[in-house]
Design a protein around this motif. Structure first.
Motif, short mmCIF file in Angstrom:
data_model
loop_
_atom_site.label_atom_id
_atom_site.label_comp_id
_atom_site.label_asym_id
_atom_site.label_seq_id
_atom_site.Cartn_x
_atom_site.Cartn_y
_atom_site.Cartn_z
N LEU A 137 0.83 -1.20 0.00
CA LEU A 137 0.00 0.00 0.00
C LEU A 137 0.87 1.25 0.00
O LEU A 137 0.59 2.21 -0.72
N ALA A 138 1.93 1.22 0.81
CA ALA A 138 2.84 2.38 0.87
C ALA A 138 3.49 2.62 -0.48
O ALA A 138 3.63 3.76 -0.93
N CYS A 139 3.87 1.55 -1.15
CA CYS A 139 4.49 1.68 -2.47
C CYS A 139 3.50 2.23 -3.48
O CYS A 139 3.83 3.05 -4.33
N ALA A 140 2.26 1.76 -3.37
CA ALA A 140 1.22 2.23 -4.30
C ALA A 140 0.95 3.71 -4.11
O ALA A 140 0.81 4.46 -5.06
N VAL A 141 0.88 4.13 -2.83
CA VAL A 141 0.65 5.55 -2.53
C VAL A 141 1.80 6.39 -3.04
O VAL A 141 1.62 7.45 -3.63
N SER A 142 3.03 5.89 -2.78
CA SER A 142 4.22 6.63 -3.23
C SER A 142 4.23 6.77 -4.74
O SER A 142 4.54 7.82 -5.29
N SER A 143 3.87 5.68 -5.44
CA SER A 143 3.86 5.70 -6.89
C SER A 143 2.81 6.65 -7.41
O SER A 143 3.02 7.40 -8.35
N ALA A 144 1.62 6.63 -6.75
CA ALA A 144 0.52 7.48 -7.21
C ALA A 144 0.83 8.94 -6.98
O ALA A 144 0.33 9.81 -7.68
N ALA A 145 1.67 9.21 -5.96
CA ALA A 145 1.94 10.60 -5.60
C ALA A 145 3.02 11.23 -6.46
O ALA A 145 3.27 12.42 -6.36
N ALA A 146 3.70 10.43 -7.28
CA ALA A 146 4.79 10.95 -8.10
C ALA A 146 4.24 11.89 -9.17
O ALA A 146 3.34 11.53 -9.92
N THR A 147 4.78 13.10 -9.22
CA THR A 147 4.35 14.08 -10.22
C THR A 147 5.15 13.91 -11.50
O THR A 147 6.35 13.63 -11.46
N LEU A 148 4.49 14.08 -12.63
CA LEU A 148 5.15 13.96 -13.93
C LEU A 148 6.31 14.95 -14.00
O LEU A 148 6.15 16.13 -13.73
N GLU A 149 7.49 14.45 -14.36
CA GLU A 149 8.67 15.32 -14.48
C GLU A 149 8.98 15.54 -15.96
O GLU A 149 9.16 14.59 -16.72
N ASP A 175 -8.23 16.37 -18.82
CA ASP A 175 -7.95 16.69 -20.23
C ASP A 175 -7.84 18.20 -20.43
O ASP A 175 -7.76 18.68 -21.55
N LYS A 176 -7.82 18.94 -19.30
CA LYS A 176 -7.75 20.40 -19.38
C LYS A 176 -6.50 20.99 -18.73
O LYS A 176 -5.99 22.01 -19.18
N VAL A 177 -6.02 20.35 -17.66
CA VAL A 177 -4.90 20.91 -16.90
C VAL A 177 -3.83 19.86 -16.65
O VAL A 177 -4.13 18.73 -16.27
N LEU A 178 -2.57 20.26 -16.87
CA LEU A 178 -1.42 19.40 -16.60
C LEU A 178 -0.67 19.96 -15.40
O LEU A 178 -0.36 21.16 -15.35
N ILE A 179 -0.39 19.11 -14.41
CA ILE A 179 0.44 19.49 -13.27
C ILE A 179 1.76 18.75 -13.42
O ILE A 179 1.77 17.52 -13.56
N ALA A 180 2.87 19.47 -13.40
CA ALA A 180 4.15 18.80 -13.66
C ALA A 180 5.30 19.47 -12.92
O ALA A 180 5.16 20.57 -12.36
N ASP A 181 6.44 18.78 -12.92
CA ASP A 181 7.67 19.26 -12.30
C ASP A 181 8.77 19.41 -13.35
O ASP A 181 8.75 18.72 -14.38
N VAL A 182 9.73 20.28 -13.05
CA VAL A 182 10.97 20.35 -13.83
C VAL A 182 12.11 20.44 -12.83
O VAL A 182 12.15 21.35 -12.00
#
Length: 235
Positions: free
Chosen positions: A22-34, A81-88
């Motif tokens: 579960l912790a791994c799943a949460v961590s994976s889900a929380a990763a922001t697109l880089e 399909d309207k907003v992208l949240i991402a990291d750089v």
């Protein structure tokens, strides 16, 4: 008893495994697109979405502090399909993007509303509620393809540019970019000169402190204490 013990161990192991999964799943889900230079154009300019992007450095304390809220926001908009949240990441593959968009501090948050390719600085709050509120308001800006998003004042000004030839529009845009770049370069030069002047002044102060310290110490040492002066007067 032995069977019960083995059963208990098995149950505990099963619970532990599920907790780790579960912790791994949460961590994976929380990763922001880089984003990187290879993916930035497709994800930001060709997707038709508005983009809300955090330019960061992994060692930055403020970046670490806001990461959980930013990742939560990214998860909520993952299928949008309207907003992208991402990291750089400005210390890794994204460094050239950070240079291109004038990132000088971390985190820097910018937003891009189609057809804008320059990006604008986000100046709102950094709490999750502030970020959510702003993201909900993002959307295509005023353009020839989205006149419904233009105010009457914007429509009038936009029409002026629509009536220009493509060559004149391109030249005007290039002239404005050149003017802005020149102003930024002058500002950077002035900042470097001020920093150099400050350092020179500080070096002089430190040198004077170092040179004066022995004399100040001896001058103080040569001055009798008030108690000894009082005894001397009594004699």
């Amino acid at each position: 008893p032995r069977q019960q013990s083995e059963s208990s161990v098995s149950q505990q192991s099963g619970k532990m495994f599920r907790a780790v999964a579960l912790a791994c799943a949460v961590s994976s889900a929380a990763a922001t697109l880089e984003l990187t230079p290879d993916t930035f154009e497709d994800q930001v300019f060709k997707s038709g979405k508005s983009a809300f992007i955090k330019f960061f450095a992994p060692w930055c304390g403020h970046c670490k502090k806001m990461k959980p809220d930013w990742d939560t926001l990214a998860t909520e908009y993952e299928s949008s399909d309207k907003v992208l949240i991402a990291d750089v990441d400005c210390t890794a593959a994204g460094k050239s993007l950070c240079d291109k968009y004038g990132v000088k501090g971390f985190p820097t948050i910018k937003y891009f509303n189609p057809p804008d390719e320059e990006g604008e600085d986000y100046k709102g709050g950094r709490s999750l509620s502030d970020l959510k509120k702003f993201a909900a308001e993002l959307g295509p800006g005023c353009s020839v393809d989205t006149m419904e998003n233009c105010s009457d004042e914007q429509k009038a000004e936009l029409q002026t540019y629509i009536d220009m030839s493509a060559e004149d529009r391109a030249k005007m845009l290039e002239d404005l970019k050149t003017e802005l770049k020149t102003a930024e370069e002058k500002h950077d030069t002035l900042l470097k000169e001020l920093q150099a002047t400050y350092k020179e002044s500080m070096d002089k102060v430190e040198a004077l402190k170092e040179a004066s310290a022995p004399k100040i110490k001896l001058l103080k040492a040569a001055t009798p204490s008030a108690k000894k002066e009082a005894v001397k007067d009594e004699m």
